[in-house]
Motif scaffolding. Structure first.
Motif, PDB file in Angstrom:
ATOM      1  N   PRO A   1     -40.766 -20.469  10.050  1.00  0.00           N
ATOM      2  CA  PRO A   1     -40.632 -21.520   9.034  1.00  0.00           C
ATOM      3  C   PRO A   1     -40.197 -22.841   9.649  1.00  0.00           C
ATOM      4  CG  PRO A   1     -39.660 -19.490   8.253  1.00  0.00           C
ATOM      5  CD  PRO A   1     -40.002 -19.265   9.698  1.00  0.00           C
ATOM      6  N   GLY A   2     -40.908 -23.889   9.325  1.00  0.00           N
ATOM      7  CA  GLY A   2     -40.561 -25.219   9.815  1.00  0.00           C
ATOM      8  C   GLY A   2     -40.971 -25.498  11.249  1.00  0.00           C
ATOM      9  N   LYS A   3     -41.634 -24.542  11.873  1.00  0.00           N
ATOM     10  CA  LYS A   3     -42.050 -24.723  13.269  1.00  0.00           C
ATOM     11  C   LYS A   3     -43.560 -24.666  13.383  1.00  0.00           C
ATOM     12  CE  LYS A   3     -37.863 -22.926  15.452  1.00  0.00           C
ATOM     13  NZ  LYS A   3     -37.325 -21.983  16.483  1.00  0.00           N
ATOM     14  N   GLU A   4     -44.050 -25.195  14.482  1.00  0.00           N
ATOM     15  CA  GLU A   4     -45.486 -25.186  14.722  1.00  0.00           C
ATOM     16  C   GLU A   4     -45.955 -23.795  15.162  1.00  0.00           C
ATOM     17  OE1 GLU A   4     -46.137 -29.846  16.098  1.00  0.00           O
ATOM     18  OE2 GLU A   4     -46.665 -28.197  17.429  1.00  0.00           O
ATOM     19  N   ARG A   5     -47.224 -23.550  14.950  1.00  0.00           N
ATOM     20  CA  ARG A   5     -47.830 -22.311  15.407  1.00  0.00           C
ATOM     21  C   ARG A   5     -47.740 -22.235  16.933  1.00  0.00           C
ATOM     22  NH1 ARG A   5     -53.801 -21.743  13.302  1.00  0.00           N
ATOM     23  NH2 ARG A   5     -52.664 -21.659  11.331  1.00  0.00           N
ATOM     24  N   GLU A   6     -47.428 -21.047  17.453  1.00  0.00           N
ATOM     25  CA  GLU A   6     -47.288 -20.848  18.894  1.00  0.00           C
ATOM     26  C   GLU A   6     -48.145 -19.675  19.340  1.00  0.00           C
ATOM     27  OE1 GLU A   6     -43.810 -19.901  22.229  1.00  0.00           O
ATOM     28  OE2 GLU A   6     -43.500 -19.358  20.139  1.00  0.00           O
ATOM     29  N   GLY A   7     -49.013 -19.916  20.292  1.00  0.00           N
ATOM     30  CA  GLY A   7     -49.785 -18.841  20.882  1.00  0.00           C
ATOM     31  C   GLY A   7     -48.866 -17.935  21.681  1.00  0.00           C
ATOM     32  N   VAL A   8     -48.914 -16.642  21.438  1.00  0.00           N
ATOM     33  CA  VAL A   8     -48.019 -15.697  22.095  1.00  0.00           C
ATOM     34  C   VAL A   8     -48.710 -14.983  23.252  1.00  0.00           C
ATOM     35  CG1 VAL A   8     -46.683 -13.582  21.763  1.00  0.00           C
ATOM     36  CG2 VAL A   8     -46.693 -15.348  19.986  1.00  0.00           C
ATOM     37  N   SER A   9     -49.864 -14.410  22.971  1.00  0.00           N
ATOM     38  CA  SER A   9     -50.545 -13.635  23.992  1.00  0.00           C
ATOM     39  C   SER A   9     -51.999 -13.456  23.614  1.00  0.00           C
ATOM     40  CB  SER A   9     -49.868 -12.268  24.157  1.00  0.00           C
ATOM     41  OG  SER A   9     -50.454 -11.535  25.211  1.00  0.00           O
ATOM     42  N   CYS A  10     -52.815 -13.197  24.640  1.00  0.00           N
ATOM     43  CA  CYS A  10     -54.247 -13.038  24.428  1.00  0.00           C
ATOM     44  C   CYS A  10     -54.796 -12.111  25.505  1.00  0.00           C
ATOM     45  CB  CYS A  10     -54.924 -14.408  24.497  1.00  0.00           C
ATOM     46  SG  CYS A  10     -56.698 -14.381  24.250  1.00  0.00           S
ATOM     47  N   ILE A  11     -55.836 -11.362  25.154  1.00  0.00           N
ATOM     48  CA  ILE A  11     -56.489 -10.504  26.121  1.00  0.00           C
ATOM     49  C   ILE A  11     -58.000 -10.699  26.015  1.00  0.00           C
ATOM     50  CG2 ILE A  11     -56.468  -8.512  24.538  1.00  0.00           C
ATOM     51  CD1 ILE A  11     -56.085  -6.746  27.087  1.00  0.00           C
ATOM     52  N   SER A  12     -58.616 -10.853  27.168  1.00  0.00           N
ATOM     53  CA  SER A  12     -60.055 -11.101  27.208  1.00  0.00           C
ATOM     54  C   SER A  12     -60.827  -9.795  26.985  1.00  0.00           C
ATOM     55  CB  SER A  12     -60.431 -11.698  28.564  1.00  0.00           C
ATOM     56  OG  SER A  12     -61.819 -11.768  28.708  1.00  0.00           O
ATOM     57  N   SER A  13     -61.848  -9.872  26.184  1.00  0.00           N
ATOM     58  CA  SER A  13     -62.651  -8.683  25.912  1.00  0.00           C
ATOM     59  C   SER A  13     -63.510  -8.294  27.097  1.00  0.00           C
ATOM     60  CB  SER A  13     -63.540  -8.934  24.691  1.00  0.00           C
ATOM     61  OG  SER A  13     -62.768  -9.206  23.556  1.00  0.00           O
TER      62      SER A  13
ATOM     63  N   ARG B   1     -58.309  -9.497  31.144  1.00  0.00           N
ATOM     64  CA  ARG B   1     -57.247 -10.380  31.641  1.00  0.00           C
ATOM     65  C   ARG B   1     -56.334 -10.780  30.490  1.00  0.00           C
ATOM     66  NH1 ARG B   1     -59.347 -14.966  35.677  1.00  0.00           N
ATOM     67  NH2 ARG B   1     -57.098 -15.207  35.831  1.00  0.00           N
ATOM     68  N   THR B   2     -55.048 -10.850  30.794  1.00  0.00           N
ATOM     69  CA  THR B   2     -54.058 -11.154  29.764  1.00  0.00           C
ATOM     70  C   THR B   2     -53.393 -12.501  30.018  1.00  0.00           C
ATOM     71  OG1 THR B   2     -52.374  -9.938  31.005  1.00  0.00           O
ATOM     72  CG2 THR B   2     -53.595  -8.719  29.332  1.00  0.00           C
ATOM     73  N   HIS B   3     -52.925 -13.082  28.944  1.00  0.00           N
ATOM     74  CA  HIS B   3     -52.251 -14.372  29.001  1.00  0.00           C
ATOM     75  C   HIS B   3     -51.024 -14.303  28.102  1.00  0.00           C
ATOM     76  CE1 HIS B   3     -55.917 -16.235  30.789  1.00  0.00           C
ATOM     77  NE2 HIS B   3     -56.497 -15.264  30.109  1.00  0.00           N
TER      78      HIS B   3
END
Length: 119
Positions: free
Chosen positions: A41-53, A57-59
């Motif tokens: 609440p009250g904060k911007e969206r933050e990318g946490v993690s991602c994995i390539s199909s 590879r992970t980020h």
């Protein structure tokens, strides 16, 4: 009907763990990546993690490196987020998303699951 369904959120004490799950269904086309972002609440969206199909590879965001682990299920459209050593700053709604690539825009996301870290 295309949809992403997240589960596994909840309330834990600092230092605790949670495992989030994401299941995608109804998508005709494969996406290049599946990941998680969060928003408090009250904060911007933050990318946490991602994995390539394509190559797995992970980020990770710097704020979660070493504590969170993303993985895929048997299908490319299933993902998990293991969250360890949770901190109060991790409190947010967590959303699973699909994208053409890690680092690309969020093209489709679910309804979210709430994670609350509090003593």
């Amino acid at each position: 009907q295309e949809q992403l369904v997240e589960s596994g959120g909840g309330s834990v004490q600092p230092g605790g763990s949670l495992r989030l799950s994401c299941a995608a269904s109804g998508f005709i086309l494969d996406y290049g990546a599946i990941g998680w972002f969060r928003q408090a609440p009250g904060k911007e969206r933050e990318g946490v993690s991602c994995i390539s199909s394509s190559d797995g590879r992970t980020h990770y965001a710097d704020s979660v490196k070493g504590r969170f682990t993303i993985s895929r299920g048997n299908g490319k459209m299933t993902a998990y987020l293991q969250m360890n050593n949770l901190k109060s700053g991790d409190t947010a709604s967590y959303y699973c998303y699909l994208s053409q690539s890690c680092g690309g825009g969020y093209e489709f996301w679910g309804q979210g699951t709430q994670v609350t870290v509090s003593s």
